[in-house]
Scaffold this active site. Sequence first.
Site, mmCIF file in Angstrom:
data_model
loop_
_atom_site.group_PDB
_atom_site.id
_atom_site.type_symbol
_atom_site.label_atom_id
_atom_site.label_comp_id
_atom_site.label_asym_id
_atom_site.label_seq_id
_atom_site.Cartn_x
_atom_site.Cartn_y
_atom_site.Cartn_z
ATOM 1 N N HIS A 185 3.671 -11.307 2.189
ATOM 2 C CA HIS A 185 2.689 -11.240 3.251
ATOM 3 C C HIS A 185 3.151 -11.887 4.549
ATOM 4 C CE1 HIS A 185 1.110 -15.546 2.927
ATOM 5 N NE2 HIS A 185 2.094 -15.455 2.072
ATOM 6 N N ASP A 199 5.217 -13.844 -3.646
ATOM 7 C CA ASP A 199 3.750 -13.945 -3.654
ATOM 8 C C ASP A 199 3.063 -12.699 -4.231
ATOM 9 O OD1 ASP A 199 3.354 -16.500 -2.576
ATOM 10 O OD2 ASP A 199 3.564 -15.772 -0.531
ATOM 11 N N GLU A 223 7.572 -19.636 3.420
ATOM 12 C CA GLU A 223 6.385 -20.489 3.454
ATOM 13 C C GLU A 223 6.656 -21.726 2.602
ATOM 14 O OE1 GLU A 223 2.718 -18.357 2.754
ATOM 15 O OE2 GLU A 223 1.546 -19.908 3.760
ATOM 16 N N HIS A 235 11.044 -16.215 0.492
ATOM 17 C CA HIS A 235 9.915 -16.378 1.416
ATOM 18 C C HIS A 235 9.955 -17.808 1.939
ATOM 19 C CE1 HIS A 235 5.980 -16.289 3.087
ATOM 20 N NE2 HIS A 235 5.282 -16.625 2.014
ATOM 21 N N HIS A 239 3.507 -17.466 -8.004
ATOM 22 C CA HIS A 239 2.322 -18.263 -8.352
ATOM 23 C C HIS A 239 1.715 -17.722 -9.644
ATOM 24 C CE1 HIS A 239 2.135 -20.321 -4.491
ATOM 25 N NE2 HIS A 239 2.156 -19.171 -3.869
ATOM 26 N N ASP A 279 5.289 -23.555 0.439
ATOM 27 C CA ASP A 279 5.054 -23.708 -1.006
ATOM 28 C C ASP A 279 6.234 -23.205 -1.833
ATOM 29 O OD1 ASP A 279 4.109 -21.293 0.150
ATOM 30 O OD2 ASP A 279 3.007 -20.781 -1.666
ATOM 31 N N HIS A 292 -3.137 -23.350 1.773
ATOM 32 C CA HIS A 292 -3.098 -22.963 3.189
ATOM 33 C C HIS A 292 -3.919 -23.977 3.988
ATOM 34 C CE1 HIS A 292 -2.029 -18.409 2.575
ATOM 35 N NE2 HIS A 292 -0.960 -19.171 2.594
ATOM 36 N N TYR A 330 -6.926 -13.546 -4.811
ATOM 37 C CA TYR A 330 -5.652 -13.681 -4.079
ATOM 38 C C TYR A 330 -5.427 -12.457 -3.194
ATOM 39 C CZ TYR A 330 -0.712 -15.083 -3.663
ATOM 40 O OH TYR A 330 0.512 -15.483 -3.209
HETATM 41 FE FE1 FEO Z 1 3.195 -17.086 1.158
HETATM 42 FE FE2 FEO Z 1 3.018 -18.608 -1.853
HETATM 43 O O1 FEO Z 1 3.415 -18.483 -0.034
#
Ligand code: FEO
Length: 397
Positions: free
Chosen positions: A146, A165, A81, A79, A226, A83, A23, A193
């Site tokens: 999230h 996530d 984001e 998602h 992850h 990553d 992030h 996390y």
């Molecule tokens: Fe919300 Fe692993 O990105």
Amino acid sequence: MKKQMTATVSWVGKVDWELTKFHGDEYSTHKGSTYNSYVIEEGKTVLVDTVWKPFAKEFVDNLEAEGLLGKLDAVIAQHAEIDHSGALPELLRRRPDLPVYCTANGIKSLKGHYHQDWDFHPVKTGDEFDLGNGKKLVFVEAPMLHWPDSMFSYMTGDAILFSNDAFGQHLATERLYNDLVDQDELYDECVKYYANILTPFSALVKAKIEQVLSLKLPVNMIATSHGVIWRKDPTQIVLKYMEWCQDYKEDRITILYDTMWEGTRALADEMARAIQEASPSTTVVSHCLSKFDKNDALTDVFRSKAILVGSPTIGKGILTAVAGTLEEIKGLRFKGKKAAAFGCYGWSGESVKIIGDALRESGFEVVDEGIRALWNPDTDALKAARDYGKAFAAKVK
Ligand code: FEO
């Protein structure tokens, strides 16, 4: 490269051993991370999520080398984001015909990030994707777990919940599964996390878990985006989340402070000692915020029943390491925790009130007006700090 999980499901992600910050610079990742992507090869061949942008070419080259790139029938973007979506531009550059399945909010986010008009197919909770061979993917929207666009996908037959996530952790490992890694390391990263990313959304976490559990679906694996895949007793992490999402606290008190000339530090040290003496069962930890890792400190706040936050007064304000952490604490919206403030001063001495007000605004029950010491604490001031620590331990018992 490809790692087989079941007869038809494989991991095709990236292990990032080098990652130390996530992030941007906001989240420390002492143990690296992984970006988990999965491929399902049934009647249809489907990719679930991709990897972070720096690994996009490597990722798509690997898919090609495995003979998967040309075979893909769809990509599921759970998602947006970066990553997880970061390799979509490279993937869709090389396979522009590939349909992208995601939530309606996912389309907005992906368009917002990449400004591309890909072949989007919005999905809602309960929608299904027919994989062939009698199996399907069932989608479950998980807004604010999230991001607004987040969703889960459940594969029937193999009984795999692709959770993105949720239930993940930043832990680089070539060992794919939860039962193959050090359990203390694993849970340290899981709670960090949750504390740093999911805390503000705890009410939604609880509702979503209850919704998924009510479906009474068999779950052989929870495949996160992850860290490790939960295959041994996969519900263990779901049960942990149920604990964590309900105003979680342990018998722990965390002291957070910064100091200029060791006065505020001296107060912190005296109070730590006094609290421990007064309450031997309590775990007491004390962190100097300009020296200690911010995210690890916030994890301790998450685990604590009460916190003490200290700063000397500087220019009618407080030290920046404390101010920054208080800003994060405000955003994380912890619930059910007690707090107080402390600090040294030389003349006007606003810091204790500033910190107390910030903690109150952040939802903490501030148990009293805190403790101040003029100039460097002398013997009497140190004794007052010890007495205060003892009283604080009793108030937050
Ligand atoms: Fe919300 Fe692993 O990105």
